[in-house]
Design a protein around this motif. Structure first.
Motif, PDB file in Angstrom:
ATOM      1  N   MET A   1       0.844  -1.189   0.000  1.00 61.41           N
ATOM      2  CA  MET A   1       0.000   0.000   0.000  1.00 61.41           C
ATOM      3  C   MET A   1       0.880   1.239   0.000  1.00 61.41           C
ATOM      4  SD  MET A   1      -2.891   1.192   2.768  1.00 61.41           S
ATOM      5  CE  MET A   1      -1.664   1.472   4.046  1.00 61.41           C
ATOM      6  N   ASN A   2       0.971   1.942  -1.125  1.00 61.85           N
ATOM      7  CA  ASN A   2       1.826   3.113  -1.248  1.00 61.85           C
ATOM      8  C   ASN A   2       1.013   4.380  -1.028  1.00 61.85           C
ATOM      9  OD1 ASN A   2       3.854   1.317  -1.852  1.00 61.85           O
ATOM     10  ND2 ASN A   2       3.710   1.615  -4.057  1.00 61.85           N
ATOM     11  N   THR A   3       0.913   4.789   0.228  1.00 65.28           N
ATOM     12  CA  THR A   3       0.135   5.962   0.610  1.00 65.28           C
ATOM     13  C   THR A   3       1.034   6.946   1.345  1.00 65.28           C
ATOM     14  OG1 THR A   3      -1.933   4.711   0.792  1.00 65.28           O
ATOM     15  CG2 THR A   3      -1.798   6.782   1.999  1.00 65.28           C
ATOM     16  N   LEU A   4       0.985   8.203   0.941  1.00 71.33           N
ATOM     17  CA  LEU A   4       1.719   9.273   1.617  1.00 71.33           C
ATOM     18  C   LEU A   4       0.738  10.384   1.946  1.00 71.33           C
ATOM     19  CD1 LEU A   4       4.329  10.682   2.567  1.00 71.33           C
ATOM     20  CD2 LEU A   4       4.637  11.502   0.218  1.00 71.33           C
ATOM     21  N   MET A   5       0.818  10.911   3.178  1.00 71.42           N
ATOM     22  CA  MET A   5      -0.132  11.936   3.628  1.00 71.42           C
ATOM     23  C   MET A   5       0.577  13.257   3.879  1.00 71.42           C
ATOM     24  SD  MET A   5      -2.964  11.685   6.671  1.00 71.42           S
ATOM     25  CE  MET A   5      -4.427  12.723   6.618  1.00 71.42           C
ATOM     26  N   VAL A   6      -0.045  14.341   3.430  1.00 66.38           N
ATOM     27  CA  VAL A   6       0.443  15.698   3.683  1.00 66.38           C
ATOM     28  C   VAL A   6      -0.488  16.338   4.707  1.00 66.38           C
ATOM     29  CG1 VAL A   6       0.833  17.991   2.707  1.00 66.38           C
ATOM     30  CG2 VAL A   6       1.442  15.951   1.385  1.00 66.38           C
ATOM     31  N   GLN A   7       0.070  16.701   5.850  1.00 67.50           N
ATOM     32  CA  GLN A   7      -0.677  17.436   6.862  1.00 67.50           C
ATOM     33  C   GLN A   7      -0.060  18.821   7.020  1.00 67.50           C
ATOM     34  OE1 GLN A   7      -1.130  15.165  10.508  1.00 67.50           O
ATOM     35  NE2 GLN A   7      -1.743  13.316   9.410  1.00 67.50           N
ATOM     36  N   GLY A   8      -0.822  19.746   7.583  1.00 66.02           N
ATOM     37  CA  GLY A   8      -0.355  21.120   7.704  1.00 66.02           C
ATOM     38  C   GLY A   8      -0.391  21.609   9.132  1.00 66.02           C
ATOM     39  N   THR A   9       0.423  22.618   9.436  1.00 67.80           N
ATOM     40  CA  THR A   9       0.421  23.192  10.772  1.00 67.80           C
ATOM     41  C   THR A   9      -0.799  24.069  11.005  1.00 67.80           C
ATOM     42  OG1 THR A   9       1.763  25.041   9.974  1.00 67.80           O
ATOM     43  CG2 THR A   9       2.931  23.157  10.930  1.00 67.80           C
ATOM     44  N   THR A  10      -1.405  24.563   9.924  1.00 65.24           N
ATOM     45  CA  THR A  10      -2.578  25.425  10.003  1.00 65.24           C
ATOM     46  C   THR A  10      -3.433  25.201   8.758  1.00 65.24           C
ATOM     47  OG1 THR A  10      -1.501  27.225   8.803  1.00 65.24           O
ATOM     48  CG2 THR A  10      -1.290  27.261  11.200  1.00 65.24           C
ATOM     49  N   SER A  11      -4.621  25.764   8.768  1.00 63.43           N
ATOM     50  CA  SER A  11      -5.357  25.861   7.512  1.00 63.43           C
ATOM     51  C   SER A  11      -4.603  26.793   6.580  1.00 63.43           C
ATOM     52  CB  SER A  11      -6.763  26.421   7.773  1.00 63.43           C
ATOM     53  OG  SER A  11      -7.527  25.508   8.526  1.00 63.43           O
ATOM     54  N   ASP A  12      -4.671  26.533   5.286  1.00 62.66           N
ATOM     55  CA  ASP A  12      -4.014  27.350   4.267  1.00 62.66           C
ATOM     56  C   ASP A  12      -2.492  27.338   4.396  1.00 62.66           C
ATOM     57  OD1 ASP A  12      -4.356  28.870   1.947  1.00 62.66           O
ATOM     58  OD2 ASP A  12      -4.104  30.763   3.020  1.00 62.66           O
ATOM     59  N   ALA A  13      -1.949  26.259   4.962  1.00 59.56           N
ATOM     60  CA  ALA A  13      -0.485  26.139   5.045  1.00 59.56           C
ATOM     61  C   ALA A  13       0.118  25.724   3.712  1.00 59.56           C
ATOM     62  CB  ALA A  13      -0.098  25.120   6.118  1.00 59.56           C
ATOM     63  N   GLY A  14      -0.701  25.112   2.849  1.00 65.01           N
ATOM     64  CA  GLY A  14      -0.212  24.656   1.554  1.00 65.01           C
ATOM     65  C   GLY A  14      -0.457  23.187   1.295  1.00 65.01           C
ATOM     66  N   LYS A  15      -1.342  22.562   2.069  1.00 67.46           N
ATOM     67  CA  LYS A  15      -1.613  21.131   1.892  1.00 67.46           C
ATOM     68  C   LYS A  15      -2.145  20.823   0.496  1.00 67.46           C
ATOM     69  CE  LYS A  15      -4.406  21.035   5.422  1.00 67.46           C
ATOM     70  NZ  LYS A  15      -4.194  22.361   6.028  1.00 67.46           N
ATOM     71  N   SER A  16      -3.208  21.542   0.105  1.00 66.16           N
ATOM     72  CA  SER A  16      -3.802  21.290  -1.210  1.00 66.16           C
ATOM     73  C   SER A  16      -2.801  21.530  -2.323  1.00 66.16           C
ATOM     74  CB  SER A  16      -5.021  22.204  -1.423  1.00 66.16           C
ATOM     75  OG  SER A  16      -6.035  21.942  -0.498  1.00 66.16           O
ATOM     76  N   THR A  17      -2.023  22.599  -2.189  1.00 68.19           N
ATOM     77  CA  THR A  17      -1.032  22.940  -3.207  1.00 68.19           C
ATOM     78  C   THR A  17       0.042  21.870  -3.310  1.00 68.19           C
ATOM     79  OG1 THR A  17      -1.421  25.295  -2.824  1.00 68.19           O
ATOM     80  CG2 THR A  17       0.629  24.697  -3.917  1.00 68.19           C
ATOM     81  N   LEU A  18       0.556  21.412  -2.158  1.00 72.33           N
ATOM     82  CA  LEU A  18       1.622  20.412  -2.179  1.00 72.33           C
ATOM     83  C   LEU A  18       1.116  19.081  -2.718  1.00 72.33           C
ATOM     84  CD1 LEU A  18       4.504  19.616  -1.623  1.00 72.33           C
ATOM     85  CD2 LEU A  18       3.899  19.214   0.788  1.00 72.33           C
ATOM     86  N   VAL A  19      -0.095  18.676  -2.338  1.00 75.89           N
ATOM     87  CA  VAL A  19      -0.645  17.424  -2.869  1.00 75.89           C
ATOM     88  C   VAL A  19      -0.820  17.528  -4.385  1.00 75.89           C
ATOM     89  CG1 VAL A  19      -2.707  15.959  -2.925  1.00 75.89           C
ATOM     90  CG2 VAL A  19      -1.733  16.661  -0.738  1.00 75.89           C
ATOM     91  N   THR A  20      -1.318  18.657  -4.859  1.00 74.82           N
ATOM     92  CA  THR A  20      -1.464  18.864  -6.305  1.00 74.82           C
ATOM     93  C   THR A  20      -0.107  18.759  -6.997  1.00 74.82           C
ATOM     94  OG1 THR A  20      -3.343  20.343  -5.918  1.00 74.82           O
ATOM     95  CG2 THR A  20      -2.307  20.447  -8.086  1.00 74.82           C
ATOM     96  N   ALA A  21       0.899  19.388  -6.409  1.00 78.39           N
ATOM     97  CA  ALA A  21       2.251  19.360  -6.985  1.00 78.39           C
ATOM     98  C   ALA A  21       2.797  17.944  -7.037  1.00 78.39           C
ATOM     99  CB  ALA A  21       3.170  20.261  -6.162  1.00 78.39           C
ATOM    100  N   LEU A  22       2.640  17.198  -5.949  1.00 74.62           N
ATOM    101  CA  LEU A  22       3.168  15.834  -5.901  1.00 74.62           C
ATOM    102  C   LEU A  22       2.418  14.915  -6.853  1.00 74.62           C
ATOM    103  CD1 LEU A  22       3.746  15.546  -2.041  1.00 74.62           C
ATOM    104  CD2 LEU A  22       5.500  15.785  -3.820  1.00 74.62           C
ATOM    105  N   CYS A  23       1.114  15.143  -6.993  1.00 74.15           N
ATOM    106  CA  CYS A  23       0.340  14.330  -7.941  1.00 74.15           C
ATOM    107  C   CYS A  23       0.853  14.512  -9.364  1.00 74.15           C
ATOM    108  CB  CYS A  23      -1.139  14.711  -7.864  1.00 74.15           C
ATOM    109  SG  CYS A  23      -2.023  14.069  -6.424  1.00 74.15           S
TER     110      CYS A  23
END
Length: 485
Positions: A1-23
């Motif tokens: 199972m190859n799963t990697l999770m991006v969590q953030g220190t706050t809302s709007d820290a860049g989670k959505s952006t980083l996941v989009t970039a990694l995808c």
């Protein structure tokens, strides 16, 4: 199972952006990758290929993967309709509305849906790239958590922690978040990413060294602040706008308390000939050529608030001076004669008088209508595509002069007899360059530049992937994804 999770220190820290970039970075390597967000709370949503509803950010991440959005990519979506309550959407379908306390107990049921969707994605894709929500250190939400570490522990996946240096306090954010996690959760964090840095990286180096020594965890990289960059916001309204000159159309959008799918207006905000103003509560609607009433998760309550601010009178005054008015989804319903909610779907059951600018009436029904559609804007004939997300069923003589003719032979929306007021249920309307040009001409712009919004979004997703390749430790990232180096 190859799963990697991006969590953030706050809302709007860049989670959505980083996941989009990694995808997109993984897709470039020829890998089958899918985005996943266990639980999303947002009023910006999208319709999936399987006819459900998910957060808009996951739809953009699906585009980064070269996939059509699917309900498994966001199995739990919460759409707030009051300050303490929300509509609960499981696997793309609204199942109930409940307050925060009731949902806290419901999380065990929601977690089952989350794990079911995750397992299906794991069976189909080489990598599942997961986005957390808010911060994992929100102590009051730790019990029965399904959005951050609760999910990561359940599926035993590694976590990257991202923080935004542009807002300040980045080292405190990272160290403080880590300190508030349990020992097993701390061990699950495999590295940090610092987002939105501008300046001389050499001046940051002592801080990075200290962070690694203090925590024993590597900094996987520092992503630069990107100018002239756009990615659809998960929830917050993006009001950034480049300076506009020449023949410019003024567009005003009143921001209602439960405004939904405000990403509808991103193509206008980015258009070189449109000066878009989001009008905050308590502010007067400025002089404009076009006023757009946006979608709403609580249409009757938002209509009442619109009247409290005197915006209804401003709309009438705007029309008397020859301006145009467009309503989208909930905004379209507000333009009619009445809005009835007999089942209490969005608040107390009852009926409200509309603005009576279109000869239509709307009744909210329990079965939400979810469709991806295409068609033509009338009478111009410009091709368009979009999506419907609404509980309202609209009837009336005004429908005899529709705004849109859809390819499935359904008419949509209405255009007033004097041509000044238009309403439509279609979100995403302005992503079609031809339809955008037609509406801007209708609103008074004589010569309209064609802007390819989809090309702009693709360009910026690729820019994100470029930043991963240039600034992050791609060897470590591949290892965290369970891939060979």
């Amino acid at each position: 199972m190859n799963t990697l999770m991006v969590q953030g220190t706050t809302s709007d820290a860049g989670k959505s952006t980083l996941v989009t970039a990694l995808c997109r970075w993984l897709k470039r390597q020829g890998l089958a990758v899918a985005p996943f967000k266990p639980q999303n709370m947002a009023l910006n949503s999208a319709v999936t290929a399987d006819g459900g509803e998910i957060g808009r950010a996951q739809a953009v991440q699906a585009q980064a993967c070269g996939l059509a959005p699917h309900t498994d990519m966001n199995p739990v979506l919460l759409k707030p309709n009051t300050d303490i309550g929300a509509q609960v959407i499981i696997h793309g379908r609204a199942v109930t509305s409940m307050n925060a306390a009731a949902y806290h107990d419901y999380k065990k049921v929601a977690m089952a849906a989350v794990l079911e969707s995750h397992q299906r994605l794991c069976s189909q894709y080489s990598v599942v790239m997961v986005e957390g929500a808010g911060s994992p250190a929100e102590i009051n939400l730790r019990a029965n958590d399904i959005a951050n570490m609760g999910f990561a522990e359940a599926v035993d996946c590694p976590v990257i922690l991202v923080a935004d240096i542009d807002r300040g306090g980045v080292f405190a954010h990272l160290v403080g978040t880590l300190e508030l996690l349990s020992e097993s959760e701390q061990a699950r964090v495999k590295g940090f990413v610092i987002n939105r840095f501008r300046g001389d990286i050499a001046l940051l180096k002592p801080g990075l060294d200290w962070l690694e020594q203090r925590t024993g965890k590597p900094v996987l990289g520092v992503l630069p602040y990107l100018t002239d960059f756009h990615l659809e916001a998960e929830d917050a309204i993006d009001q950034r706008q480049a300076a506009k000159s020449g023949d410019v159309l003024r567009v005003a959008v009143p921001v209602l308390p439960r405004i939904s799918n405000h990403t509808d207006f991103d193509p206008l905000r980015l258009h070189p000939q449109v000066q878009l103003s989001f009008v905050a509560p308590g502010q007067p609607i400025p002089p404009a050529d076009l006023i757009i009433l946006p979608g709403s998760k609580s249409v009757r309550a938002d209509l009442a608030r619109l009247r409290e601010h005197g915006w209804d009178q401003a709309v009438q005054r705007h029309l008397r001076y020859g301006g145009k008015v467009l309503g989208i989804c909930g905004g379209y319903q507000m333009l009619g004669r009445s809005i009835a909610d007999p089942h209490g779907l969005e608040g107390p059951a009852g009926e409200s008088a509309g603005l009576a600018l279109l000869d239509v009436d709307t009744v909210l029904e329990p079965e939400k209508q979810l469709r991806n559609v295409s068609g033509r804007l009338l009478p111009d004939g410009a091709a368009l595509s979009g999506y419907e997300i609404h509980a309202g069923v609209t009837t009336g003589a005004g429908l005899e002069n529709p705004a849109v003719m859809l390819d499935d032979d359904r008419a949509d929306g209405a255009l007033s007899a004097d041509g000044q007021v238009m309403g439509t249920y279609l979100h995403g309307l302005f992503e079609s360059s031809g339809a955008t040009a037609a509406i801007l001409r209708w609103a008074g712009l004589s010569v309209v530049q064609s802007v390819d919004y989809h090309a702009l979004r693709e360009r910026d997703i690729d820019r994100l992937a470029d930043q991963v390749e240039q600034h992050l430790d791609t060897g470590r990232l591949r290892s965290l994804c369970g891939l060979s180096l």
